[in-house]
Design a protein around this motif. Structure first.
Motif, PDB file in Angstrom:
ATOM      1  N   ASP A  36      47.666  46.210  44.969  1.00 36.85           N
ATOM      2  CA  ASP A  36      47.320  46.494  46.363  1.00 36.85           C
ATOM      3  C   ASP A  36      48.484  47.154  47.092  1.00 36.85           C
ATOM      4  O   ASP A  36      48.300  48.114  47.845  1.00 36.85           O
ATOM      5  CB  ASP A  36      46.897  45.206  47.062  1.00 36.85           C
ATOM      6  N   ILE A  37      49.683  46.679  46.847  1.00 37.07           N
ATOM      7  CA  ILE A  37      50.862  47.283  47.490  1.00 37.07           C
ATOM      8  C   ILE A  37      51.037  48.730  47.028  1.00 37.07           C
ATOM      9  O   ILE A  37      51.264  49.627  47.846  1.00 37.07           O
ATOM     10  CB  ILE A  37      52.122  46.438  47.212  1.00 37.07           C
ATOM     11  N   ALA A  38      50.899  48.973  45.721  1.00 36.68           N
ATOM     12  CA  ALA A  38      51.021  50.340  45.204  1.00 36.68           C
ATOM     13  C   ALA A  38      49.969  51.247  45.809  1.00 36.68           C
ATOM     14  O   ALA A  38      50.251  52.385  46.203  1.00 36.68           O
ATOM     15  CB  ALA A  38      50.916  50.332  43.681  1.00 36.68           C
ATOM     16  N   GLY A  39      48.730  50.769  45.907  1.00 28.31           N
ATOM     17  CA  GLY A  39      47.663  51.554  46.523  1.00 28.31           C
ATOM     18  C   GLY A  39      47.920  51.822  47.986  1.00 28.31           C
ATOM     19  O   GLY A  39      47.648  52.918  48.494  1.00 28.31           O
ATOM     20  N   SER A  40      48.472  50.828  48.668  1.00 25.62           N
ATOM     21  CA  SER A  40      48.716  50.990  50.105  1.00 25.62           C
ATOM     22  C   SER A  40      49.803  52.019  50.394  1.00 25.62           C
ATOM     23  O   SER A  40      49.787  52.655  51.448  1.00 25.62           O
ATOM     24  CB  SER A  40      49.078  49.648  50.748  1.00 25.62           C
ATOM     25  N   VAL A  52      44.822  49.253  56.435  1.00 24.68           N
ATOM     26  CA  VAL A  52      44.550  47.874  56.030  1.00 24.68           C
ATOM     27  C   VAL A  52      43.594  47.905  54.843  1.00 24.68           C
ATOM     28  O   VAL A  52      42.720  48.771  54.770  1.00 24.68           O
ATOM     29  CB  VAL A  52      43.973  47.050  57.201  1.00 24.68           C
ATOM     30  N   THR A  53      43.790  46.988  53.915  1.00 18.61           N
ATOM     31  CA  THR A  53      42.881  46.878  52.773  1.00 18.61           C
ATOM     32  C   THR A  53      41.581  46.251  53.251  1.00 18.61           C
ATOM     33  O   THR A  53      41.598  45.206  53.905  1.00 18.61           O
ATOM     34  CB  THR A  53      43.494  45.976  51.675  1.00 18.61           C
ATOM     35  N   VAL A  54      40.447  46.878  52.935  1.00 17.47           N
ATOM     36  CA  VAL A  54      39.153  46.319  53.328  1.00 17.47           C
ATOM     37  C   VAL A  54      38.291  45.935  52.134  1.00 17.47           C
ATOM     38  O   VAL A  54      37.346  45.145  52.287  1.00 17.47           O
ATOM     39  CB  VAL A  54      38.356  47.255  54.273  1.00 17.47           C
ATOM     40  N   ALA A  55      38.580  46.477  50.950  1.00 17.77           N
ATOM     41  CA  ALA A  55      37.762  46.135  49.787  1.00 17.77           C
ATOM     42  C   ALA A  55      38.503  46.449  48.492  1.00 17.77           C
ATOM     43  O   ALA A  55      39.293  47.388  48.425  1.00 17.77           O
ATOM     44  CB  ALA A  55      36.454  46.909  49.804  1.00 17.77           C
ATOM     45  N   VAL A  56      38.206  45.638  47.511  1.00 20.00           N
ATOM     46  CA  VAL A  56      38.573  45.941  46.139  1.00 20.00           C
ATOM     47  C   VAL A  56      37.246  46.219  45.448  1.00 20.00           C
ATOM     48  O   VAL A  56      36.455  45.309  45.225  1.00 20.00           O
ATOM     49  CB  VAL A  56      39.319  44.773  45.465  1.00 20.00           C
ATOM     50  N   LYS A  57      36.986  47.500  45.186  1.00 19.09           N
ATOM     51  CA  LYS A  57      35.699  47.873  44.594  1.00 19.09           C
ATOM     52  C   LYS A  57      35.585  47.384  43.159  1.00 19.09           C
ATOM     53  O   LYS A  57      34.514  46.973  42.722  1.00 19.09           O
ATOM     54  CB  LYS A  57      35.499  49.385  44.658  1.00 19.09           C
ATOM     55  N   ASN A  58      36.687  47.449  42.432  1.00 15.64           N
ATOM     56  CA  ASN A  58      36.732  46.866  41.087  1.00 15.64           C
ATOM     57  C   ASN A  58      38.184  46.636  40.705  1.00 15.64           C
ATOM     58  O   ASN A  58      39.094  47.259  41.238  1.00 15.64           O
ATOM     59  CB  ASN A  58      36.007  47.733  40.052  1.00 15.64           C
ATOM     60  N   PHE A  59      38.361  45.706  39.810  1.00 19.48           N
ATOM     61  CA  PHE A  59      39.685  45.413  39.252  1.00 19.48           C
ATOM     62  C   PHE A  59      39.458  45.007  37.810  1.00 19.48           C
ATOM     63  O   PHE A  59      38.748  44.031  37.544  1.00 19.48           O
ATOM     64  CB  PHE A  59      40.384  44.285  40.008  1.00 19.48           C
TER      65      PHE A  59
END
Length: 129
Positions: A36-40, A52-59
């Motif tokens: 999440d930090i890398a994506g942000s 702001v993170t609102v969803a994790v579509k897949n992991f």
């Protein structure tokens, strides 16, 4: 497999013994948090400000991460909406850095929303601005 040579990782971190679960493997939540930090990082840059993170579509957990793995997170914006951005993060672990090889250990798609100074959704700037 080798790391992508055509781009830089958004983030690199060394997995430590304090990051393990009861089985001695790196805790999945640790990997999710750093993903999440890398994506942000790339979402913030593309949105040119607060997100702001609102969803994790897949992991997808593909391989375990072990203590002393050097974990590299490659993040890329793959979709831009009016106020949102979708980021793909591909995660690799270098298990023996002397051999310059790695394994893909995870992948994820995360959605971020750009926020204004009042923490309300705002348009993501076009790349022309």
């Amino acid at each position: 497999m080798t790391l992508p040579r055509d781009r830089e990782p958004s983030l690199r971190i060394l997995a430590r013994p304090t990051d393990t679960n009861a089985s001695g493997d790196i805790f999945g939540g640790w990997l999710m948090s750093w993903t999440d930090i890398a994506g942000s990082i790339v979402a913030f840059r593309r949105a040119r400000g607060r997100i702001v993170t609102v969803a994790v579509k897949n992991f997808n957990f593909i391989q375990p991460v072990y203590v002393d793995d050097l974990v590299s997170f490659y993040a890329e914006v793959i979709k831009v909406g009016h106020t949102s951005l979708t980021v793909e993060v591909i995660v690799y672990a270098e298990r023996n850095r002397a051999e310059d090889t790695c394994e893909q250990v995870a992948s994820a798609h995360l959605v971020y929303v750009a926020l204004d100074e009042n923490r309300r959704p705002r348009p993501v700037p076009t790349t022309d601005n």
